[in-house]
Design a protein around this motif. Sequence first.
Motif, short mmCIF file in Angstrom:
data_model
loop_
_atom_site.label_atom_id
_atom_site.label_comp_id
_atom_site.label_asym_id
_atom_site.label_seq_id
_atom_site.Cartn_x
_atom_site.Cartn_y
_atom_site.Cartn_z
N HIS A 1 -8.24 -1.29 6.69
CA HIS A 1 -7.38 -1.59 5.35
C HIS A 1 -7.41 -2.94 4.58
O HIS A 1 -8.61 -3.28 3.58
N CYS B 1 -7.31 -1.09 -3.56
CA CYS B 1 -6.40 -2.07 -3.27
C CYS B 1 -6.19 -3.19 -3.46
O CYS B 1 -5.52 -3.58 -4.72
N CYS C 1 0.78 -0.58 -0.10
CA CYS C 1 -0.02 -0.06 -0.19
C CYS C 1 0.80 1.36 -0.06
O CYS C 1 2.14 1.39 0.84
N GLU D 1 -10.05 -5.25 1.89
CA GLU D 1 -9.12 -5.87 1.12
C GLU D 1 -9.51 -7.19 1.03
O GLU D 1 -10.15 -7.83 -0.07
ZN LIG Z 1 -3.76 -0.09 0.41
#
Ligand SMILES: [Zn+2]
Length: 503
Positions: A249, A224, A29, A253
């Motif tokens: 996050h 992402c 990331c 994902e």
């Molecule tokens: Zn990310």
Amino acid sequence: MLFRLQNTLTRQKEAFAPLAPGRIGMYVCGVTVYDYCHVGHARVCVVFDVVQRTLRHLGYDLTYVRNFTDVDDKIIARANANGESVESLTERFIQAFYEDMDRLDCQRPDIEPRVTTHMGEIIDMVQQIVARGHGYVVASEPVPVNDQPMATSDVYFSVESFPTYGSLSRRVQEDNADGASERVSFDGRKKDQRDFALWKAAKPGEPWWPSPWGPGRPGWHIECSAMACKHLGGAFDIHGGGKDLVFPHHENEIAQAQAATGDAFAKHWMHNGFVTIDSEKMAKSTGNFFTIRDVLARFHPQVLRYFLLTAHYTHPLNFSDKAMDEAAKRVLNVYEKLAQADELLARQPTAATGKPPAVVEVAQAELMEALCDDFNTPRALAALSEPITVLTAALAKPKAAGNMECIAHVRGFIARAADLLGVFQYPAAQLSELIVELARDSMFPPGSEGLAWVLDKMRERDTARSDKNWARSDELRAELLQGGVEVRDTREGSMWRPRLAID
Ligand SMILES: [Zn+2]
């Protein structure tokens, strides 16, 4: 050579086996580009730069992908506050990011996708998630487009529909904060407070893209999943990032990608620890940070890079002037030895042939073992110590039998280590400049003259020498020594070092 990797998903150090023999896909990331990067960002980039250098050295065909988040709430707010467009703001800070990372000798990833150039892939993934029953659409306020109200909707991920949610972080937070780390207040539009936005309906004054749900933009997490799957496939080897990204996050994902593709997504999850100041996390949001630029105005980039590698990547790393001064002294000392070795080797070329001394063989093996043991950089840096000690002794007696060969072997080893670690790779020809940058005023003993005085005296001495005024040159050397500075004349010009401070 096999290597072992701590996997956040399994909470274990595992022997690494790539999904396809000889090939590795790695996604890390990247940054949200609305301001200058701080030392915490530098750490992620330097850590994964060592990872990529090591994997390529081991012979893997690596595809390294790191994204730029170039549209989100913070970017829009900053662009509006500055009265500039989102594009001009993000372009400016992408360039600033490259400048910082180039100075830190971070090699660029193979692919650097941006959100704004992957809207098609993002929308496709949201559609797949909804089609497979893991997302739902909620009508929003119509948004004015060309003075006409246009219908639009939000799309949410349904956490309840995805039973393995929480497998990475092992937690299921009740209110899944979207994007920033702040908690969000109760949202009656969601079926379940854990649900999070896949697609956000456009609001007046914000950039938007056309979609099957009307004008809008992606939620933070979906980018992402979509960009990793696009560039690495539905299942790939390594996903990395800072520890703060584990939840929500990275958890999100995984849920999005697996819900959309039915595939496994990332196999190994690597998370680096925080950089702290007085044991508190360095972060933009709390104002507790130093930008990379702040730090590089005071220390050479090699010092910052060295410092960032002095702790194992999974551990916290405390940033302080004292720690940076220690790093500066160490870096300066090693470079000085290397410069002396290069000077001798230039005068008396000696090939590193024959069997290397045992100290080099042991250190070479230890260096690779350290890196293959979950990228243990402090252990890798420690592997350089013994060879440097042996080099120092050999430099003191270059005429003794076997010492030039020893110098050549150690020099070769440091060069190989430098390729992997990205420190100690600058040639001796640049040493004068490097020492000037490394030897900040803070390195001089209290009461001695500062850097500006030294540079003045050195310039004066250079002039005296080019005028062949040897008497004046010797006087100046004595004055400098009085001021705590040792001068050495070499074929590449005169060099100096603050004598007392680093001994
Ligand atoms: Zn990310």
